[in-house]
Motif scaffolding. Structure first.
Motif, PDB file in Angstrom:
ATOM      1  N   ILE A 215       0.641  -1.005  -0.239  1.00  0.00           N
ATOM      2  CA  ILE A 215       0.220   0.294   0.031  1.00  0.00           C
ATOM      3  C   ILE A 215       0.959   1.739   0.151  1.00  0.00           C
ATOM      4  CG2 ILE A 215      -2.295   1.565   1.218  1.00  0.00           C
ATOM      5  CD1 ILE A 215      -2.867  -1.424   2.447  1.00  0.00           C
ATOM      6  N   GLN A 216       2.263   1.248   1.317  1.00  0.00           N
ATOM      7  CA  GLN A 216       3.304   2.218   0.769  1.00  0.00           C
ATOM      8  C   GLN A 216       3.331   2.950  -0.779  1.00  0.00           C
ATOM      9  OE1 GLN A 216       5.693   1.195   3.367  1.00  0.00           O
ATOM     10  NE2 GLN A 216       5.376   3.286   5.346  1.00  0.00           N
ATOM     11  N   ALA A 217       4.169   1.661  -1.200  1.00  0.00           N
ATOM     12  CA  ALA A 217       4.668   1.473  -2.544  1.00  0.00           C
ATOM     13  C   ALA A 217       3.710   1.810  -3.582  1.00  0.00           C
ATOM     14  CB  ALA A 217       4.672   0.695  -2.681  1.00  0.00           C
ATOM     15  N   LEU A 218       2.026   1.575  -3.240  1.00  0.00           N
ATOM     16  CA  LEU A 218       0.974   2.093  -4.048  1.00  0.00           C
ATOM     17  C   LEU A 218       0.493   3.895  -4.333  1.00  0.00           C
ATOM     18  CD1 LEU A 218      -1.476   1.362  -6.193  1.00  0.00           C
ATOM     19  CD2 LEU A 218      -2.792   1.077  -4.484  1.00  0.00           C
ATOM     20  N   LEU A 219       0.421   4.069  -3.198  1.00  0.00           N
ATOM     21  CA  LEU A 219       0.073   5.303  -2.451  1.00  0.00           C
ATOM     22  C   LEU A 219       1.327   6.690  -2.560  1.00  0.00           C
ATOM     23  CD1 LEU A 219      -0.883   4.672   1.099  1.00  0.00           C
ATOM     24  CD2 LEU A 219      -2.198   5.658  -0.698  1.00  0.00           C
ATOM     25  N   HIS A 220       3.111   5.966  -2.957  1.00  0.00           N
ATOM     26  CA  HIS A 220       4.006   6.930  -3.248  1.00  0.00           C
ATOM     27  C   HIS A 220       4.020   6.542  -4.765  1.00  0.00           C
ATOM     28  CE1 HIS A 220       5.667   7.989  -0.050  1.00  0.00           C
ATOM     29  NE2 HIS A 220       6.060   7.068   0.933  1.00  0.00           N
ATOM     30  N   ASN A 221       3.149   5.950  -5.616  1.00  0.00           N
ATOM     31  CA  ASN A 221       3.214   5.835  -6.995  1.00  0.00           C
ATOM     32  C   ASN A 221       4.434   4.604  -7.369  1.00  0.00           C
ATOM     33  OD1 ASN A 221       0.567   7.086  -7.519  1.00  0.00           O
ATOM     34  ND2 ASN A 221       2.156   9.075  -7.390  1.00  0.00           N
ATOM     35  N   LYS A 222       5.072   3.833  -6.602  1.00  0.00           N
ATOM     36  CA  LYS A 222       6.172   2.530  -7.144  1.00  0.00           C
ATOM     37  C   LYS A 222       5.728   1.897  -8.015  1.00  0.00           C
ATOM     38  CE  LYS A 222       9.481   5.129  -3.960  1.00  0.00           C
ATOM     39  NZ  LYS A 222       9.833   4.427  -2.883  1.00  0.00           N
ATOM     40  N   ILE A 223       4.434   1.620  -7.571  1.00  0.00           N
ATOM     41  CA  ILE A 223       3.961   0.805  -8.560  1.00  0.00           C
ATOM     42  C   ILE A 223       2.885   0.323  -8.506  1.00  0.00           C
ATOM     43  CG2 ILE A 223       5.694  -1.235  -7.194  1.00  0.00           C
ATOM     44  CD1 ILE A 223       2.965  -1.696  -5.313  1.00  0.00           C
ATOM     45  N   PRO A 224       1.395   0.112  -9.578  1.00  0.00           N
ATOM     46  CA  PRO A 224       0.321   0.455 -10.258  1.00  0.00           C
ATOM     47  C   PRO A 224      -0.509  -0.784  -9.357  1.00  0.00           C
ATOM     48  CG  PRO A 224       1.562  -1.557 -11.809  1.00  0.00           C
ATOM     49  CD  PRO A 224       2.832  -1.062 -10.267  1.00  0.00           C
ATOM     50  N   LEU A 225      -1.752  -0.126  -9.090  1.00  0.00           N
ATOM     51  CA  LEU A 225      -2.970  -1.275  -8.514  1.00  0.00           C
ATOM     52  C   LEU A 225      -2.901  -2.611  -9.700  1.00  0.00           C
ATOM     53  CD1 LEU A 225      -4.404  -1.666  -6.359  1.00  0.00           C
ATOM     54  CD2 LEU A 225      -6.472   0.325  -7.248  1.00  0.00           C
ATOM     55  N   ASP A 226      -2.000  -3.397 -10.171  1.00  0.00           N
ATOM     56  CA  ASP A 226      -3.105  -4.143 -10.966  1.00  0.00           C
ATOM     57  C   ASP A 226      -3.606  -5.327 -10.907  1.00  0.00           C
ATOM     58  OD1 ASP A 226      -0.649  -5.560 -10.000  1.00  0.00           O
ATOM     59  OD2 ASP A 226       0.728  -5.414 -11.135  1.00  0.00           O
TER      60      ASP A 226
END
Ligand code: SF4
Ligand code: SF4
Length: 417
Positions: free
Chosen positions: A48-59
Protein backbone atom coordinates in the motif's frame (compact mmCIF):
# COMPACT_ATOMS: atom_id res chain seq x y z
CA UNK A 1 -5.52 13.32 15.29
CA UNK A 2 -8.64 12.44 13.33
CA UNK A 3 -7.86 10.42 10.23
CA UNK A 4 -10.02 10.55 7.10
CA UNK A 5 -9.31 7.19 5.49
CA UNK A 6 -10.22 8.22 1.95
CA UNK A 7 -7.45 10.77 2.03
CA UNK A 8 -4.15 9.67 0.51
CA UNK A 9 -1.93 11.65 2.90
CA UNK A 10 -3.74 10.20 5.90
CA UNK A 11 -3.36 6.68 4.53
CA UNK A 12 0.37 7.27 4.18
CA UNK A 13 0.49 8.50 7.74
CA UNK A 14 -1.17 5.30 8.99
CA UNK A 15 1.09 3.06 6.93
CA UNK A 16 4.19 4.97 8.06
CA UNK A 17 3.42 3.98 11.66
CA UNK A 18 4.25 0.36 10.79
CA UNK A 19 7.76 -0.49 11.98
CA UNK A 20 7.70 -3.74 9.97
CA UNK A 21 8.32 -5.89 13.06
CA UNK A 22 6.11 -8.75 11.76
CA UNK A 23 4.54 -9.46 15.17
CA UNK A 24 1.13 -9.46 13.46
CA UNK A 25 2.02 -12.18 10.92
CA UNK A 26 1.13 -15.27 13.03
CA UNK A 27 -2.28 -13.72 13.72
CA UNK A 28 -3.11 -13.35 10.03
CA UNK A 29 -5.15 -16.19 8.49
CA UNK A 30 -4.05 -15.46 4.92
CA UNK A 31 -0.37 -15.38 5.87
CA UNK A 32 -0.69 -18.67 7.73
CA UNK A 33 -2.33 -20.22 4.68
CA UNK A 34 -0.02 -18.92 1.92
CA UNK A 35 3.24 -18.23 3.86
CA UNK A 36 3.73 -15.38 1.45
CA UNK A 37 4.81 -11.95 2.70
CA UNK A 38 2.41 -10.24 0.27
CA UNK A 39 -0.44 -12.08 2.05
CA UNK A 40 0.63 -10.79 5.48
CA UNK A 41 -0.37 -7.51 7.15
CA UNK A 42 3.19 -6.21 6.96
CA UNK A 43 3.45 -7.16 3.29
CA UNK A 44 0.11 -5.54 2.45
CA UNK A 45 1.14 -2.36 4.29
CA UNK A 46 4.41 -2.25 2.31
CA UNK A 47 2.47 -2.74 -0.94
CA UNK A 48 0.00 0.00 0.00
CA UNK A 49 2.88 2.37 0.81
CA UNK A 50 4.47 1.65 -2.58
CA UNK A 51 1.09 2.22 -4.28
CA UNK A 52 0.52 5.50 -2.47
CA UNK A 53 4.02 6.66 -3.48
CA UNK A 54 3.17 5.70 -7.09
CA UNK A 55 6.00 3.18 -7.16
CA UNK A 56 3.75 0.30 -8.23
CA UNK A 57 0.49 0.20 -10.19
CA UNK A 58 -2.84 -1.05 -8.87
CA UNK A 59 -2.75 -4.05 -11.19
CA UNK A 60 -4.55 -7.41 -10.95
CA UNK A 61 -1.82 -8.96 -8.83
CA UNK A 62 -1.90 -6.21 -6.24
CA UNK A 63 -5.71 -6.24 -6.21
CA UNK A 64 -5.59 -9.97 -5.49
CA UNK A 65 -3.39 -9.46 -2.42
CA UNK A 66 -5.62 -6.66 -1.15
CA UNK A 67 -8.88 -8.49 -1.92
CA UNK A 68 -7.77 -11.66 -0.14
CA UNK A 69 -7.53 -9.71 3.14
CA UNK A 70 -10.52 -10.56 5.35
CA UNK A 71 -10.40 -7.22 7.18
CA UNK A 72 -10.65 -9.33 10.33
CA UNK A 73 -8.38 -6.87 12.18
CA UNK A 74 -6.54 -9.61 14.04
CA UNK A 75 -3.36 -7.84 12.93
CA UNK A 76 -4.52 -4.52 14.37
CA UNK A 77 -5.45 -6.13 17.68
CA UNK A 78 -1.98 -7.69 17.97
CA UNK A 79 0.09 -4.70 16.75
CA UNK A 80 2.24 -3.15 19.50
CA UNK A 81 2.67 0.04 17.45
CA UNK A 82 -1.05 0.69 17.20
CA UNK A 83 -1.18 0.65 13.39
CA UNK A 84 -4.80 1.23 12.35
CA UNK A 85 -4.83 -1.46 9.69
CA UNK A 86 -8.64 -1.50 9.46
CA UNK A 87 -8.77 2.18 8.49
CA UNK A 88 -5.92 1.65 6.06
CA UNK A 89 -7.52 -1.23 4.15
CA UNK A 90 -10.94 0.51 4.15
CA UNK A 91 -9.29 3.66 2.83
CA UNK A 92 -7.42 1.83 0.11
CA UNK A 93 -10.64 0.15 -0.96
CA UNK A 94 -12.17 3.59 -1.50
CA UNK A 95 -9.26 4.38 -3.81
CA UNK A 96 -9.58 0.94 -5.47
CA UNK A 97 -13.28 1.50 -6.13
CA UNK A 98 -12.64 4.97 -7.56
CA UNK A 99 -10.19 3.48 -10.05
CA UNK A 100 -12.30 0.49 -11.05
CA UNK A 101 -13.11 0.57 -14.75
CA UNK A 102 -15.38 -2.48 -14.76
CA UNK A 103 -17.22 -2.79 -11.47
CA UNK A 104 -17.83 -6.32 -10.21
CA UNK A 105 -21.51 -6.94 -11.03
CA UNK A 106 -22.15 -9.38 -8.17
CA UNK A 107 -20.64 -7.02 -5.63
CA UNK A 108 -22.55 -4.02 -6.98
CA UNK A 109 -25.80 -5.98 -6.83
CA UNK A 110 -25.16 -6.98 -3.22
CA UNK A 111 -24.45 -3.37 -2.25
CA UNK A 112 -27.55 -2.21 -4.11
CA UNK A 113 -29.91 -4.80 -2.58
CA UNK A 114 -28.69 -4.44 1.00
CA UNK A 115 -28.96 -0.64 0.78
CA UNK A 116 -32.69 -0.89 0.11
CA UNK A 117 -35.08 -2.54 2.57
CA UNK A 118 -37.64 -2.80 -0.24
CA UNK A 119 -35.33 -4.60 -2.67
CA UNK A 120 -33.99 -6.90 0.03
CA UNK A 121 -37.44 -7.84 1.30
CA UNK A 122 -38.76 -8.40 -2.23
CA UNK A 123 -35.82 -10.71 -3.04
CA UNK A 124 -36.47 -12.63 0.20
CA UNK A 125 -40.18 -12.92 -0.62
CA UNK A 126 -39.36 -14.40 -4.01
CA UNK A 127 -36.98 -16.94 -2.50
CA UNK A 128 -39.54 -17.81 0.16
CA UNK A 129 -42.26 -18.36 -2.42
CA UNK A 130 -39.97 -20.64 -4.41
CA UNK A 131 -39.13 -22.55 -1.18
CA UNK A 132 -42.82 -22.90 -0.28
CA UNK A 133 -43.94 -23.96 -3.75
CA UNK A 134 -41.31 -26.69 -3.90
CA UNK A 135 -39.72 -25.07 -6.97
CA UNK A 136 -36.71 -23.71 -5.13
CA UNK A 137 -34.29 -26.39 -6.28
CA UNK A 138 -35.42 -25.82 -9.84
CA UNK A 139 -35.22 -22.04 -9.61
CA UNK A 140 -32.22 -21.65 -7.30
CA UNK A 141 -29.66 -21.27 -10.09
CA UNK A 142 -31.85 -18.64 -11.78
CA UNK A 143 -32.31 -16.79 -8.48
CA UNK A 144 -28.56 -16.90 -7.87
CA UNK A 145 -27.78 -15.65 -11.35
CA UNK A 146 -30.52 -13.17 -12.18
CA UNK A 147 -32.21 -11.98 -8.99
CA UNK A 148 -29.44 -11.59 -6.43
CA UNK A 149 -26.51 -12.24 -8.81
CA UNK A 150 -24.54 -14.07 -6.10
CA UNK A 151 -23.20 -17.44 -7.23
CA UNK A 152 -22.96 -18.82 -3.67
CA UNK A 153 -25.99 -17.31 -1.95
CA UNK A 154 -28.28 -20.35 -2.00
CA UNK A 155 -26.03 -22.54 0.11
CA UNK A 156 -26.06 -19.83 2.80
CA UNK A 157 -29.80 -19.47 3.15
CA UNK A 158 -31.88 -21.48 5.60
CA UNK A 159 -34.04 -24.17 4.01
CA UNK A 160 -37.16 -22.22 4.87
CA UNK A 161 -37.22 -18.42 5.19
CA UNK A 162 -40.10 -17.48 7.51
CA UNK A 163 -42.57 -14.76 6.54
CA UNK A 164 -41.27 -11.43 7.86
CA UNK A 165 -43.38 -9.97 10.69
CA UNK A 166 -43.78 -6.22 11.07
CA UNK A 167 -42.58 -4.85 14.41
CA UNK A 168 -44.73 -2.80 16.75
CA UNK A 169 -43.25 0.66 17.24
CA UNK A 170 -43.13 0.11 21.00
CA UNK A 171 -42.87 -2.76 23.52
CA UNK A 172 -43.59 -1.64 27.11
CA UNK A 173 -41.31 -2.56 30.03
CA UNK A 174 -42.54 -5.44 32.17
CA UNK A 175 -42.75 -4.20 35.77
CA UNK A 176 -41.14 -0.90 36.78
CA UNK A 177 -39.62 0.94 33.83
CA UNK A 178 -35.91 1.65 34.32
CA UNK A 179 -35.24 3.15 30.91
CA UNK A 180 -35.98 3.40 27.22
CA UNK A 181 -33.92 1.72 24.48
CA UNK A 182 -34.23 1.52 20.71
CA UNK A 183 -33.51 -1.67 18.83
CA UNK A 184 -31.46 -1.74 15.64
CA UNK A 185 -32.89 -4.59 13.59
CA UNK A 186 -30.37 -4.78 10.72
CA UNK A 187 -31.09 -5.66 7.09
CA UNK A 188 -30.54 -9.42 6.64
CA UNK A 189 -31.19 -10.22 10.32
CA UNK A 190 -34.63 -8.64 10.03
CA UNK A 191 -35.45 -11.18 7.33
CA UNK A 192 -33.86 -14.41 8.33
CA UNK A 193 -33.29 -14.01 12.09
CA UNK A 194 -36.28 -12.20 13.56
CA UNK A 195 -36.21 -14.79 16.37
CA UNK A 196 -33.06 -13.23 17.85
CA UNK A 197 -34.60 -9.75 17.68
CA UNK A 198 -37.76 -11.05 19.40
CA UNK A 199 -35.56 -12.62 22.12
CA UNK A 200 -33.79 -9.28 22.59
CA UNK A 201 -37.18 -7.58 23.10
CA UNK A 202 -38.20 -10.26 25.61
CA UNK A 203 -35.01 -9.90 27.69
CA UNK A 204 -34.99 -6.10 27.51
CA UNK A 205 -38.65 -5.70 28.52
CA UNK A 206 -38.27 -8.25 31.33
CA UNK A 207 -35.21 -6.26 32.52
CA UNK A 208 -37.43 -3.17 32.82
CA UNK A 209 -36.74 -1.43 29.50
CA UNK A 210 -39.30 0.04 27.14
CA UNK A 211 -38.20 -0.93 23.63
CA UNK A 212 -38.94 1.12 20.54
CA UNK A 213 -38.19 0.04 16.97
CA UNK A 214 -37.80 3.02 14.64
CA UNK A 215 -39.62 2.00 11.44
CA UNK A 216 -37.41 3.92 8.99
CA UNK A 217 -34.08 2.44 9.99
CA UNK A 218 -31.77 1.03 7.29
CA UNK A 219 -28.87 -1.38 6.84
CA UNK A 220 -25.90 -0.24 8.98
CA UNK A 221 -23.76 0.24 5.85
CA UNK A 222 -20.80 -1.88 7.01
CA UNK A 223 -20.74 -3.91 3.78
CA UNK A 224 -20.70 -0.69 1.76
CA UNK A 225 -18.05 0.95 3.90
CA UNK A 226 -15.68 -2.03 3.71
CA UNK A 227 -16.23 -2.19 -0.07
CA UNK A 228 -15.12 1.43 -0.43
CA UNK A 229 -18.66 2.61 -1.29
CA UNK A 230 -18.70 5.68 0.95
CA UNK A 231 -21.57 7.28 -0.95
CA UNK A 232 -23.94 4.49 0.10
CA UNK A 233 -22.38 3.92 3.54
CA UNK A 234 -22.72 7.61 4.45
CA UNK A 235 -26.27 7.85 3.18
CA UNK A 236 -27.27 4.73 5.18
CA UNK A 237 -25.59 6.17 8.28
CA UNK A 238 -27.51 9.43 7.83
CA UNK A 239 -30.79 7.51 7.37
CA UNK A 240 -30.19 5.63 10.63
CA UNK A 241 -29.17 8.75 12.55
CA UNK A 242 -32.43 10.42 11.44
CA UNK A 243 -34.54 7.31 12.13
CA UNK A 244 -33.21 6.99 15.68
CA UNK A 245 -33.13 10.70 16.51
CA UNK A 246 -36.93 10.94 16.62
CA UNK A 247 -37.60 8.90 19.75
CA UNK A 248 -34.97 10.06 22.27
CA UNK A 249 -34.01 6.56 23.44
CA UNK A 250 -31.12 6.52 25.93
CA UNK A 251 -29.45 3.53 24.25
CA UNK A 252 -29.38 2.00 20.77
CA UNK A 253 -29.06 -1.77 21.02
CA UNK A 254 -27.85 -4.10 18.28
CA UNK A 255 -27.78 -7.90 18.12
CA UNK A 256 -24.97 -8.30 15.56
CA UNK A 257 -21.40 -7.33 16.42
CA UNK A 258 -20.58 -6.74 12.73
CA UNK A 259 -23.33 -4.11 12.46
CA UNK A 260 -22.63 -2.73 15.93
CA UNK A 261 -18.94 -2.13 15.28
CA UNK A 262 -19.96 -0.07 12.27
CA UNK A 263 -22.79 1.83 14.02
CA UNK A 264 -20.25 2.84 16.68
CA UNK A 265 -18.00 4.26 13.99
CA UNK A 266 -20.62 6.67 12.56
CA UNK A 267 -19.22 9.52 14.65
CA UNK A 268 -15.71 9.01 13.34
CA UNK A 269 -16.90 8.61 9.77
CA UNK A 270 -19.38 11.46 9.46
CA UNK A 271 -17.78 13.74 12.10
CA UNK A 272 -21.05 15.56 12.79
CA UNK A 273 -22.36 16.19 16.33
CA UNK A 274 -25.49 14.11 15.53
CA UNK A 275 -23.39 11.16 14.32
CA UNK A 276 -21.14 11.38 17.37
CA UNK A 277 -24.17 11.47 19.72
CA UNK A 278 -25.66 8.46 17.92
CA UNK A 279 -22.44 6.44 18.16
CA UNK A 280 -22.13 7.07 21.89
CA UNK A 281 -25.54 5.48 22.50
CA UNK A 282 -24.78 2.21 20.67
CA UNK A 283 -24.34 -0.95 22.73
CA UNK A 284 -24.28 -4.69 22.08
CA UNK A 285 -27.28 -6.57 23.50
CA UNK A 286 -25.45 -9.03 25.80
CA UNK A 287 -23.04 -6.35 26.99
CA UNK A 288 -25.96 -4.01 27.71
CA UNK A 289 -28.04 -6.65 29.52
CA UNK A 290 -25.11 -7.52 31.79
CA UNK A 291 -24.65 -3.84 32.67
CA UNK A 292 -28.31 -3.24 33.41
CA UNK A 293 -29.50 -6.04 35.60
CA UNK A 294 -30.26 -9.15 33.54
CA UNK A 295 -28.76 -10.98 36.54
CA UNK A 296 -31.98 -10.27 38.44
CA UNK A 297 -34.09 -12.41 36.10
CA UNK A 298 -35.15 -15.96 36.98
CA UNK A 299 -33.41 -18.42 34.69
CA UNK A 300 -34.16 -22.14 34.41
CA UNK A 301 -31.19 -24.53 34.52
CA UNK A 302 -29.99 -26.35 31.41
CA UNK A 303 -27.66 -29.34 31.27
CA UNK A 304 -25.95 -28.86 27.93
CA UNK A 305 -22.51 -28.25 26.44
CA UNK A 306 -22.37 -25.03 24.47
CA UNK A 307 -19.51 -23.91 22.29
CA UNK A 308 -18.93 -20.16 22.07
CA UNK A 309 -17.78 -18.62 18.80
CA UNK A 310 -16.20 -15.17 19.01
CA UNK A 311 -16.75 -13.05 15.88
CA UNK A 312 -13.76 -10.91 14.84
CA UNK A 313 -15.77 -7.73 15.44
CA UNK A 314 -16.61 -8.82 18.98
CA UNK A 315 -12.98 -9.76 19.70
CA UNK A 316 -10.89 -7.27 17.76
CA UNK A 317 -13.12 -4.21 17.44
CA UNK A 318 -15.58 -4.16 20.37
CA UNK A 319 -13.01 -5.94 22.60
CA UNK A 320 -15.81 -7.82 24.37
CA UNK A 321 -14.47 -11.37 24.25
CA UNK A 322 -15.71 -12.28 27.71
CA UNK A 323 -19.28 -11.00 27.20
CA UNK A 324 -20.99 -14.15 25.84
CA UNK A 325 -19.26 -16.26 28.52
CA UNK A 326 -20.45 -13.88 31.27
CA UNK A 327 -23.98 -13.87 29.86
CA UNK A 328 -24.29 -17.65 29.65
CA UNK A 329 -22.92 -18.09 33.17
CA UNK A 330 -26.41 -16.95 34.19
CA UNK A 331 -27.84 -20.31 33.06
CA UNK A 332 -27.37 -22.81 35.90
CA UNK A 333 -25.93 -26.17 34.83
CA UNK A 334 -24.67 -24.96 31.44
CA UNK A 335 -21.15 -25.91 30.36
CA UNK A 336 -19.57 -23.35 28.05
CA UNK A 337 -16.44 -23.96 26.02
CA UNK A 338 -14.67 -21.52 23.71
CA UNK A 339 -14.63 -22.80 20.13
CA UNK A 340 -11.03 -23.81 19.40
CA UNK A 341 -9.00 -21.20 17.47
CA UNK A 342 -11.50 -18.48 18.27
CA UNK A 343 -8.74 -16.00 17.48
CA UNK A 344 -9.09 -16.76 13.75
CA UNK A 345 -11.83 -15.54 11.43
CA UNK A 346 -14.53 -18.05 10.36
CA UNK A 347 -14.29 -16.83 6.75
CA UNK A 348 -17.65 -15.04 6.65
CA UNK A 349 -16.14 -11.53 6.98
CA UNK A 350 -19.02 -9.52 5.50
CA UNK A 351 -19.20 -10.30 1.79
CA UNK A 352 -15.84 -12.16 1.77
CA UNK A 353 -17.64 -15.53 1.93
CA UNK A 354 -19.29 -14.70 -1.40
CA UNK A 355 -16.27 -13.12 -3.07
CA UNK A 356 -13.43 -15.36 -1.92
CA UNK A 357 -15.25 -18.67 -1.41
CA UNK A 358 -12.17 -20.91 -1.48
CA UNK A 359 -10.30 -19.21 1.35
CA UNK A 360 -13.55 -18.59 3.25
CA UNK A 361 -14.52 -22.27 3.09
CA UNK A 362 -11.12 -23.38 4.35
CA UNK A 363 -11.43 -21.09 7.36
CA UNK A 364 -14.98 -22.26 8.00
CA UNK A 365 -13.94 -25.89 7.80
CA UNK A 366 -11.57 -25.31 10.73
CA UNK A 367 -14.57 -24.11 12.77
CA UNK A 368 -16.74 -27.03 11.69
CA UNK A 369 -13.98 -29.52 12.60
CA UNK A 370 -13.34 -27.82 15.95
CA UNK A 371 -17.03 -27.95 16.72
CA UNK A 372 -17.22 -31.63 15.94
CA UNK A 373 -14.35 -32.30 18.32
CA UNK A 374 -15.95 -30.21 21.06
CA UNK A 375 -19.03 -32.46 21.04
CA UNK A 376 -21.18 -29.42 21.83
CA UNK A 377 -24.84 -29.61 20.80
CA UNK A 378 -25.19 -25.83 20.45
CA UNK A 379 -22.91 -23.16 19.00
CA UNK A 380 -23.55 -19.55 19.97
CA UNK A 381 -22.32 -16.59 17.96
CA UNK A 382 -23.13 -12.91 18.40
CA UNK A 383 -22.91 -12.01 14.72
CA UNK A 384 -25.51 -12.97 12.14
CA UNK A 385 -23.04 -13.26 9.23
CA UNK A 386 -20.77 -15.69 11.08
CA UNK A 387 -23.76 -17.66 12.43
CA UNK A 388 -25.28 -18.04 8.94
CA UNK A 389 -22.01 -19.05 7.39
CA UNK A 390 -21.01 -21.61 10.02
CA UNK A 391 -24.57 -23.01 10.09
CA UNK A 392 -24.42 -23.50 6.30
CA UNK A 393 -21.12 -25.40 6.68
CA UNK A 394 -22.64 -27.64 9.35
CA UNK A 395 -25.71 -28.30 7.18
CA UNK A 396 -23.54 -29.26 4.22
CA UNK A 397 -21.74 -31.83 6.36
CA UNK A 398 -24.88 -33.15 8.01
CA UNK A 399 -23.80 -32.02 11.49
CA UNK A 400 -26.81 -31.49 13.73
CA UNK A 401 -25.50 -28.60 15.81
CA UNK A 402 -27.86 -25.73 16.50
CA UNK A 403 -26.39 -22.27 15.84
CA UNK A 404 -28.02 -19.45 17.78
CA UNK A 405 -27.31 -16.09 19.38
CA UNK A 406 -26.34 -16.28 23.09
CA UNK A 407 -29.34 -14.14 24.04
CA UNK A 408 -31.65 -16.66 22.38
CA UNK A 409 -30.31 -19.36 24.64
CA UNK A 410 -30.83 -17.14 27.68
CA UNK A 411 -34.34 -16.11 26.56
CA UNK A 412 -35.25 -19.77 26.10
CA UNK A 413 -34.39 -20.43 29.76
CA UNK A 414 -36.14 -17.30 31.06
CA UNK A 415 -39.01 -17.83 33.49
CA UNK A 416 -41.39 -15.34 31.90
CA UNK A 417 -43.60 -13.13 34.01
S1 SF4 B 1 1.32 -3.79 11.54
FE1 SF4 B 1 2.14 -3.58 13.61
S2 SF4 B 1 2.70 -5.68 14.21
FE2 SF4 B 1 2.44 -5.69 11.99
S3 SF4 B 1 4.49 -5.32 11.16
FE3 SF4 B 1 3.51 -3.31 11.33
S4 SF4 B 1 4.11 -2.53 13.33
FE4 SF4 B 1 4.56 -4.74 13.36
S1 SF4 C 1 -7.13 -7.92 8.47
FE1 SF4 C 1 -6.92 -10.14 8.87
S2 SF4 C 1 -6.53 -11.06 6.85
FE2 SF4 C 1 -6.18 -8.84 6.64
S3 SF4 C 1 -3.99 -8.57 6.99
FE3 SF4 C 1 -4.99 -8.27 8.98
S4 SF4 C 1 -4.95 -10.31 9.97
FE4 SF4 C 1 -4.52 -10.61 7.76
Amino acid sequence: MSIHPDNRADLLEISDQCVMCGICAPHCPTYLKYRNEAESPRGRIALIQALLHNKIPLDEKLKQHLDSCLNCQACEASCPSGVKYGELIDGIRVQQRAQEQQPNRAKEKLLEITASNKKLRNSAKLIRLAQLSGTYKLLSKGIERFIVEQPHINELLPERISARQNWAEQYPAIGDEQGHVSLFTGCIADIIDQGTLQDAITLLTHSGFRVTIPPHQACCGALHHHAGDTTRSHSLAEANIDAFSDNNAEHIIHCATGCGAHLMAYGQQLTTPKAEAFALKVDEISHFLLKYGVQKLSIKPLTEVVSIHLPCTQRNVLKQSTTPFDLLKLIPGLTTKPLADNNFCCGAAGSYMLEQPQMAQQLRQQKVDALQQSQAGILVSSNIGCAMYIAAGLRQQGQAVEVIHPISLLARQLKKR
